[in-house]
Design a protein around this motif. Structure first.
Motif: not given
Length: 609
Positions: A464-468, A471, A473, A493, A495, A535, A537-538
């Motif tokens: 999943r693309r993650l932006e934490v 940016t 994956n 996840y 990373i 992470t 993810g959030e």
């Protein structure tokens, strides 16, 4: 555009180039003590099996492996002397719990040679390798030995082939100086089945050596798991005459409109001697066996290739009982080279397919799912798609992974039984490699994209693309839930990022253990390099330190970045300090970390636009 946004194509390219070490396991190092992968060779580069490809009449690629175990098994790989194939496996343990899925790692490798003056590609050779993790290799040592031997053979073949292709290119361009193409050979893998009875891989071969067109065909790579022996058609199908008769009938039905132009596949098989018949290209999934016939075998090049599938329930008496025993839940890739029909009951089958309409203006495709007479056309488009039949909990689903702009991956789930698609539940998810490495050599460059095969609905690794904190994956193991959609097995996840970040000042950070429990705090000195390793993810990201010697450091421009030279999960060490930072994107840009703007704490954070 937000501050410090970069073109996503460049960002992903840099990310891909620096993901490293082709060291993949289905285990999630963010949730365990880290993966241990048994390489399928004794050296780092010799990790695979490529059925690379001589264009002989049998369509069989090289790299065939005989009994690598030296145990003298019979043709079906049985070690007990029985002919029913129900003996123990090579470890002596047998299938005590019935047929089990085997976690199989596929490494897609490429060698490319470029012109030294312009860096234009002269030649490219693509192949793949199969690997087992340490636990599986121990359980099935004969299969492991077979993969090791196949890897050694293919490594030598790949090196010779790229040299030969380069020579061909040089000879051609010496006479045709404005030639703009390049020489290539490629074998792409599709794992059709990987369980404790058989590993079966559909190999799609293509080549181009100049001229009007190249050549292509499909064939199978099939291993008996217990013995490591490479299987022939005659090992899994008995009653040859009756089987050929069934192939004749199925071919006549499938190619009725073209039958006057094609030799019937059954009639063709009937003309073969025993050895040629046994070497007919085939694969086996959890429902059927499929035979493949290359262009020119049954017709002209314009007639293309043909395939015929015989489902187990159509004539179970024709197949070795050992291979009829399958896992209850399984996955079958849906491919142009292998059509699929679902069992609708009452002896009827329903054809399932995915059609694509090409849009010239945008260079993209619209998808249409076909289930019998029902057509489902979702909104949107994609540049590429891969579809899979997923059987889980007694139900059939169609999983389609598509890529759109900026390599954004989407998953659509079609309920085959109800012939329905809920587009509102389309999610950001993709399959594919979890590790990538690229190395520049003197004669040719090498690359490797490695990831787990999608064969087991209870353990599918999705990215999943993650932006934490920038940016990136991430990937984690999931299973097919009772509603048909992926549900997480792993909380976090793992990373895989290409870039480290640098502390701008002394930072007092929370320290957590491998389970995520806080164990205290520790001051990270200014100038320390860190990478994000896991992470949720959030809301938080876990970091570990990395030495400057492992980085390509760019301090020259306004946009500083610190590229990880050999990026893989090998950097993750759960016995070392893990620093947890809390991220907050709720107020938009600028993002916050531990309650303050992230720019005030770190430099080198990369976002893709």
């Amino acid at each position: 555009m937000r501050k410090r946004d970069i073109a996503f194509g460049l960002g992903l390219m840099m990310m891909a180039i620096s993901l490293s070490a082709c060291s993949g396991s289905k285990k999630n190092p963010a949730a365990t003590e880290g993966p241990t992968v048994v390489e399928a060779t004794e050296t780092a580069d010799a990790t695979g099996q490529n059925p690379g490809a001589d264009e002989d009449a049998s369509q069989k690629g090289p790299g065939a492996v005989n009994d690598a175990s030296g145990n003298g098994q019979d043709a079906a790989g049985d070690t007990t002397g029985k002919q029913d194939g129900t003996g123990t496996d090579a470890s002596g343990q047998g299938d005590a719990q019935g047929v089990q899925h085997i976690p199989l790692t596929v490494a897609e490798r490429s060698l490319s040679a470029c012109k030294p003056d312009s860096y234009a590609t002269m030649a490219q050779y693509d192949y793949f390798t199969l690997e087992l993790d340490a636990e599986t290799a121990k359980q099935y040592p004969a299969l492991q030995r077979a993969l090791v031997q196949a890897a050694k053979d293919e490594t030598a073949r790949a090196q010779k082939s790229i040299a030969d292709l380069s020579t061909e290119y040089q000879e051609l361009t010496a006479e045709w100086s404005d030639y703009e193409g390049h020489m290539s050979e490629s074998v792409k893998p599709h794992v059709m089945r990987a369980d404790s009875r058989i590993v079966s891989v559909l190999c799609s071969f293509e080549d181009y050596h100049g001229g009007a067109h190249g050549y292509y065909y499909s064939y199978g790579l099939n291993y008996d798991v217990a013995s490591g022996r490479e299987l022939k058609l005659s090992d899994v199908v008995s009653k040859k005459d009756k089987f050929i008769e069934l192939v004749r009938d199925k071919f006549e039905e499938k190619y009725a409109n073209d039958s006057y132009m094609l030799t019937n596949a059954g009639e063709y098989l009937a003309t073969l001697g025993d050895e040629e018949y046994a070497s007919t290209p085939w694969i086996m999934d959890s429902e059927s066996i499929t035979l493949f016939f290359a262009p020119y075998v049954l017709g002209t090049y314009a007639d293309g290739a043909q395939e015929v599938s015989i489902y187990f329930d159509e004539a179970p008496e024709l197949f070795a009982a050992k291979y009829l025993d399958t896992c209850a839940d399984y996955v079958i890739p849906l491919l142009p080279a292998r059509s699929y029909e679902a069992n609708a009951g009452d002896g009827k089958r329903v054809a399932i397919d995915v059609d694509f309409d090409y849009n010239d203006e945008y260079g993209s495709y619209a998808r249409e799912y076909v289930i019998g007479n029902t057509r489902i056309r979702p909104e949107g488009y994609s540049y590429s798609s891969d579809s899979y039949i997923v059987v889980a909990g007694g139900k059939h689903y169609l999983y389609t992974f598509s890529s759109a702009e900026n390599d954004y991956s989407m998953l659509e789930v079609v309920d085959v039984d109800t012939k329905s698609l809920d587009e509102s539940r389309t999610e950001n998810a993709g399959l594919g490699g979890v590790d990538y490495t690229w190395d520049e050599g003197d004669s040719y460059d090498t690359s490797c994209l490695r990831g787990p095969a999608f064969t087991d609905p209870s353990d599918v690794v999705l990215s999943r693309r993650l932006e934490v904190l920038g940016t990136t994956n991430g990937y984690r193991s999931c299973h097919v839930g009772t509603d048909g959609y992926p549900a997480a097995n792993d909380e976090l996840y793992t990373i895989l990022t290409s870039f480290a970040i640098r502390a701008k000042k002394d930072l007092k950070l929370d320290v957590v253990d491998a389970s995520g429990k806080k164990t205290g705090t520790k001051t990270v000195p200014a100038g320390t390099y860190l990478f994000d390793m896991r992470t949720d993810g959030e809301t938080f990201v876990d970091l570990q330190t990395i030495d400057a010697s492992a980085l390509g450091i760019n301090d020259e421009s306004e946009w500083k970045y610190f590229q990880i030279a050999n990026r893989s999960t090998d950097h993750i060490n759960l016995t070392k300090p893990i620093y947890r930072v809390h991220v907050d994107h709720s107020d938009g840009w600028p993002y916050h970390v531990n309650g303050v703007e992230e720019d005030s704490l770190f430099e080198g954070i990369m976002y893709a636009g």
